[in-house]
Scaffold this motif. Structure first.
Motif, PDB file in Angstrom:
ATOM      1  N   VAL A 268      -1.002 -15.435 -14.128  1.00  0.00           N
ATOM      2  CA  VAL A 268      -0.464 -15.278 -15.415  1.00  0.00           C
ATOM      3  C   VAL A 268      -1.298 -15.270 -16.639  1.00  0.00           C
ATOM      4  O   VAL A 268      -2.320 -15.860 -16.527  1.00  0.00           O
TER       5      VAL A 268
ATOM      6  N   ARG B 186      -0.498  -8.385 -19.754  1.00  0.00           N
ATOM      7  CA  ARG B 186      -0.090  -8.131 -18.522  1.00  0.00           C
ATOM      8  C   ARG B 186      -1.114  -7.349 -17.755  1.00  0.00           C
ATOM      9  O   ARG B 186      -1.547  -7.418 -16.649  1.00  0.00           O
TER      10      ARG B 186
ATOM     11  N   ALA C  52       2.561 -13.560  -7.455  1.00  0.00           N
ATOM     12  CA  ALA C  52       3.086 -12.673  -8.821  1.00  0.00           C
ATOM     13  C   ALA C  52       2.041 -12.589  -9.595  1.00  0.00           C
ATOM     14  O   ALA C  52       0.985 -13.382  -9.470  1.00  0.00           O
TER      15      ALA C  52
ATOM     16  N   ALA D 290       2.025 -12.069 -13.669  1.00  0.00           N
ATOM     17  CA  ALA D 290       2.955 -12.098 -14.791  1.00  0.00           C
ATOM     18  C   ALA D 290       2.509 -12.584 -16.085  1.00  0.00           C
ATOM     19  O   ALA D 290       1.511 -12.873 -16.500  1.00  0.00           O
TER      20      ALA D 290
ATOM     21  N   LEU E  20       8.011 -19.584 -13.166  1.00  0.00           N
ATOM     22  CA  LEU E  20       7.674 -18.810 -12.104  1.00  0.00           C
ATOM     23  C   LEU E  20       7.037 -19.863 -11.127  1.00  0.00           C
ATOM     24  O   LEU E  20       7.096 -19.627  -9.802  1.00  0.00           O
TER      25      LEU E  20
END
Length: 230
Positions: A8, A12, A31, A33, A42
């Motif tokens: 994260v 992005r 992921a 993100a 998340l």
């Protein structure tokens, strides 16, 4: 053995670039993100082994609140912060919030992997030289610290600032030209000038440098519309 992880970052483009690089090296990325403010939800739902948490402003109040929440609700997840250096207050704040490690934003991918492995094993993932530089600054703070982000921002024109923000948002030359209402050739020239002034060789490097120094956040605040002066 690959690590099951999440990436994260407030930007992005940087999160996706790092995630892609780690996938190629055999890790399982659940992921990639943005922004970091949504990291807790998340991580709590996906439960990775490691979460890489990228921030350009580790000393800002509340920036590590998601890490504290992850520690309360998913204590088995090791969070490694990717941040700028030197930032002693940021390093201290990251560990106080429950981070398992702190790695430079510009660290080589091998260094990020080593930090991930240490954090997963329950060890503190922070380089000795990083701690030394942090303690040195805490003990001997500069009276007027050099603001690299502000210095770089001063060498860009307002139009180049807008181009940098668009590059960091992942826009290609065609989208930059359309958004700024200029010819593609002009947009391409602006991009090349930005890269040259920042001393980098690619758009990704420009975005990473801007995020690492805080330049990108300042640039976003000064971004002009299509009618702004070049």
């Amino acid at each position: 053995m690959g690590v099951r992880l999440m990436v994260v970052d407030d930007h992005r483009l940087l999160a996706e670039a790092l995630a892609s690089a780690l996938k190629l090296r055999g890790h399982r990325v659940l992921a990639a993100a943005a922004p970091t403010s949504g990291a807790a939800e998340l991580v709590i739902s996906r439960a990775p082994e490691v979460c890489l948490f990228g921030t350009a402003a580790p000393a800002e109040p509340g920036v590590f609140d998601p890490i504290a929440r992850i520690g309360r609700e998913r204590p088995q997840v090791a969070v490694v912060v990717l941040g700028p250096v030197p930032s002693p207050r940021g390093i201290a704040a990251a560990f106080a919030a429950g981070a398992a490690g702190y790695v430079r934003h510009d660290e080589r991918i091998e260094g990020v992997e080593r930090a991930m492995a240490k954090a997963r094993a329950g060890e503190a993932a922070v380089a000795p030289q990083l701690l030394r530089s942090a303690f040195t600054e805490l003990l001997h703070p500069a009276v007027q610290p050099d603001d690299e982000g502000q210095r770089l921002l001063r060498i860009l024109t307002p139009r180049e600032v807008e181009v940098l923000v668009r590059v960091a948002e992942g826009e290609d030359t065609r989208l930059i030209a359309a958004g700024m209402r200029i010819a593609s050739s002009t947009a391409r020239t602006h991009v090349q000038r930005v890269l040259m002034k920042l001393g980098v060789g690619s758009r990704l490097e420009a975005a990473a440098l801007a995020a690492r120094t805080g330049l990108l956040d300042r640039a976003a605040g000064t971004r002009q519309g299509p009618d702004g002066l070049a």
